[in-house]
Design a protein around this motif. Structure first.
Motif, mmCIF file in Angstrom:
data_model
loop_
_atom_site.group_PDB
_atom_site.id
_atom_site.type_symbol
_atom_site.label_atom_id
_atom_site.label_comp_id
_atom_site.label_asym_id
_atom_site.label_seq_id
_atom_site.Cartn_x
_atom_site.Cartn_y
_atom_site.Cartn_z
ATOM 1 N N LEU A 265 0.835 -1.203 0.000
ATOM 2 C CA LEU A 265 0.000 0.000 0.000
ATOM 3 C C LEU A 265 0.868 1.250 0.000
ATOM 4 C CD1 LEU A 265 -2.681 -1.099 2.604
ATOM 5 C CD2 LEU A 265 -2.850 -1.125 0.110
ATOM 6 N N THR A 266 0.504 2.216 -0.839
ATOM 7 C CA THR A 266 1.282 3.450 -0.925
ATOM 8 C C THR A 266 0.530 4.691 -0.495
ATOM 9 O OG1 THR A 266 0.708 3.725 -3.248
ATOM 10 C CG2 THR A 266 2.784 2.573 -2.755
ATOM 11 N N ASP A 267 -0.798 4.625 -0.390
ATOM 12 C CA ASP A 267 -1.533 5.815 0.019
ATOM 13 C C ASP A 267 -2.920 5.432 0.497
ATOM 14 O OD1 ASP A 267 -1.891 8.496 0.563
ATOM 15 O OD2 ASP A 267 -2.192 9.091 -1.513
ATOM 16 N N ILE A 268 -3.501 6.312 1.293
ATOM 17 C CA ILE A 268 -4.861 6.141 1.784
ATOM 18 C C ILE A 268 -5.519 7.515 1.826
ATOM 19 C CG2 ILE A 268 -4.144 6.290 4.202
ATOM 20 C CD1 ILE A 268 -6.381 4.250 4.852
ATOM 21 N N GLU A 269 -6.750 7.570 1.432
ATOM 22 C CA GLU A 269 -7.569 8.781 1.504
ATOM 23 C C GLU A 269 -8.954 8.369 1.938
ATOM 24 O OE1 GLU A 269 -6.590 11.897 1.138
ATOM 25 O OE2 GLU A 269 -4.568 11.380 0.506
ATOM 26 N N LEU A 270 -9.753 9.334 2.337
ATOM 27 C CA LEU A 270 -11.154 9.060 2.656
ATOM 28 C C LEU A 270 -12.008 9.500 1.484
ATOM 29 C CD1 LEU A 270 -11.292 10.236 6.369
ATOM 30 C CD2 LEU A 270 -11.159 7.895 5.504
ATOM 31 N N GLY A 271 -12.977 8.646 1.121
ATOM 32 C CA GLY A 271 -13.914 8.990 0.072
ATOM 33 C C GLY A 271 -14.930 9.993 0.579
ATOM 34 N N LEU A 272 -15.827 10.411 -0.288
ATOM 35 C CA LEU A 272 -16.872 11.359 0.098
ATOM 36 C C LEU A 272 -17.735 10.821 1.231
ATOM 37 C CD1 LEU A 272 -17.949 12.678 -3.412
ATOM 38 C CD2 LEU A 272 -16.471 13.796 -1.711
ATOM 39 N N ASP A 273 -17.832 9.489 1.317
ATOM 40 C CA ASP A 273 -18.610 8.849 2.375
ATOM 41 C C ASP A 273 -17.789 8.608 3.643
ATOM 42 O OD1 ASP A 273 -16.934 6.856 1.502
ATOM 43 O OD2 ASP A 273 -18.519 5.470 0.942
ATOM 44 N N GLN A 274 -16.551 9.152 3.671
ATOM 45 C CA GLN A 274 -15.628 9.028 4.805
ATOM 46 C C GLN A 274 -15.094 7.609 5.006
ATOM 47 O OE1 GLN A 274 -14.284 11.714 6.747
ATOM 48 N NE2 GLN A 274 -15.055 12.580 4.862
ATOM 49 N N ARG A 275 -15.234 6.746 4.006
ATOM 50 C CA ARG A 275 -14.657 5.405 4.085
ATOM 51 C C ARG A 275 -13.327 5.396 3.337
ATOM 52 N NH1 ARG A 275 -19.621 1.476 2.784
ATOM 53 N NH2 ARG A 275 -19.535 2.685 0.888
ATOM 54 N N PRO A 276 -12.371 4.531 3.762
ATOM 55 C CA PRO A 276 -11.031 4.563 3.173
ATOM 56 C C PRO A 276 -10.984 4.025 1.744
ATOM 57 C CG PRO A 276 -11.191 2.801 4.774
ATOM 58 C CD PRO A 276 -12.470 3.563 4.861
ATOM 59 N N VAL A 277 -10.121 4.664 0.955
ATOM 60 C CA VAL A 277 -9.757 4.231 -0.389
ATOM 61 C C VAL A 277 -8.237 4.151 -0.380
ATOM 62 C CG1 VAL A 277 -9.794 4.831 -2.844
ATOM 63 C CG2 VAL A 277 -11.754 5.395 -1.396
ATOM 64 N N VAL A 278 -7.657 3.023 -0.824
ATOM 65 C CA VAL A 278 -6.206 2.843 -0.780
ATOM 66 C C VAL A 278 -5.640 2.597 -2.167
ATOM 67 C CG1 VAL A 278 -6.203 1.942 1.571
ATOM 68 C CG2 VAL A 278 -6.374 0.357 -0.345
ATOM 69 N N LEU A 279 -4.327 2.818 -2.298
ATOM 70 C CA LEU A 279 -3.608 2.557 -3.536
ATOM 71 C C LEU A 279 -2.605 1.443 -3.290
ATOM 72 C CD1 LEU A 279 -3.085 3.461 -6.477
ATOM 73 C CD2 LEU A 279 -1.326 4.975 -5.564
ATOM 74 N N GLU A 280 -2.737 0.330 -4.043
ATOM 75 C CA GLU A 280 -1.746 -0.757 -4.009
ATOM 76 C C GLU A 280 -0.764 -0.504 -5.137
ATOM 77 O OE1 GLU A 280 -4.102 -4.344 -4.433
ATOM 78 O OE2 GLU A 280 -3.831 -4.743 -2.313
ATOM 79 N N TYR A 281 0.531 -0.585 -4.826
ATOM 80 C CA TYR A 281 1.553 -0.235 -5.815
ATOM 81 C C TYR A 281 1.832 -1.328 -6.831
ATOM 82 C CZ TYR A 281 5.872 1.156 -7.980
ATOM 83 O OH TYR A 281 6.823 1.464 -8.902
ATOM 84 N N GLY A 282 2.040 -2.560 -6.408
ATOM 85 C CA GLY A 282 2.439 -3.588 -7.356
ATOM 86 C C GLY A 282 2.542 -4.947 -6.717
ATOM 87 N N THR A 283 3.034 -5.896 -7.486
ATOM 88 C CA THR A 283 3.196 -7.271 -7.033
ATOM 89 C C THR A 283 4.660 -7.663 -7.149
ATOM 90 O OG1 THR A 283 0.988 -7.798 -7.815
ATOM 91 C CG2 THR A 283 2.441 -9.655 -7.394
ATOM 92 N N TRP A 284 5.202 -8.249 -6.113
ATOM 93 C CA TRP A 284 6.605 -8.656 -6.089
ATOM 94 C C TRP A 284 6.735 -10.105 -6.512
ATOM 95 C CZ3 TRP A 284 11.338 -6.825 -5.819
ATOM 96 C CH2 TRP A 284 12.374 -7.677 -5.468
ATOM 97 N N THR A 285 7.696 -10.370 -7.400
ATOM 98 C CA THR A 285 8.090 -11.746 -7.702
ATOM 99 C C THR A 285 9.507 -11.890 -7.171
ATOM 100 O OG1 THR A 285 9.066 -11.278 -9.860
ATOM 101 C CG2 THR A 285 6.693 -11.745 -9.811
ATOM 102 N N VAL A 286 10.122 -13.009 -7.400
ATOM 103 C CA VAL A 286 11.471 -13.233 -6.879
ATOM 104 C C VAL A 286 12.455 -12.195 -7.407
ATOM 105 C CG1 VAL A 286 13.372 -14.875 -6.802
ATOM 106 C CG2 VAL A 286 11.032 -15.677 -6.581
ATOM 107 N N LYS A 287 12.278 -11.742 -8.640
ATOM 108 C CA LYS A 287 13.267 -10.850 -9.245
ATOM 109 C C LYS A 287 12.792 -9.423 -9.454
ATOM 110 C CE LYS A 287 15.566 -14.585 -11.657
ATOM 111 N NZ LYS A 287 16.059 -15.104 -12.898
#
Length: 120
Positions: A68-90
């Motif tokens: 997760l890289t960020d969190i904000e509250l929506g207009l309804d005051q519930r959280p909205v988050v940003l997932e950055y990516g998926t890690w593999t071995v390399k």
């Protein structure tokens, strides 16, 4: 120190625990919500959103997320988050960047960077 975010148990075993790096914080009028970016080796679905009350007590708000890289509250005051990516071995693949409405199971912004919706 106001509150402590605990480390995450590493499912791959080495190291035994990884850091939970706070990357975003919001206040909903009653509590703080803090999202985390998991440390190397970036275990999938181990990022957590914590809630911190006004006394500094920390509790889990939501689990099962990744990098997760960020969190904000929506207009309804519930959280909205940003997932950055998926890690593999390399590699860390940032193309999976998603903006997620946690309470409705909707992805608001996906890898094509076009707005779309998907119900879980």
């Amino acid at each position: 120190m106001f509150a402590t975010i605990p480390p995450i148990n590493n499912p791959s075993g080495a190291p035994a625990q990884v850091q939970a790096v706070p990357t975003g914080i919001v206040f909903d009028g009653h509590k703080f919500l803090v999202c985390t970016f998991t440390g190397f080796p970036y275990p999938a679905q181990k990022a957590t959103i914590y809630q911190v009350d006004l006394s500094g007590n920390t509790a889990v708000y939501q689990t099962g997320l990744s990098t997760l890289t960020d969190i904000e509250l929506g207009l309804d005051q519930r959280p909205v988050v940003l997932e950055y990516g998926t890690w593999t071995v390399k590699h860390l693949y940032p193309t999976r960047e998603e903006l997620c409405d946690l309470h409705q199971g909707i992805i608001l912004l996906g890898e094509s960077r076009k707005l779309y919706f998907r119900l879980n």
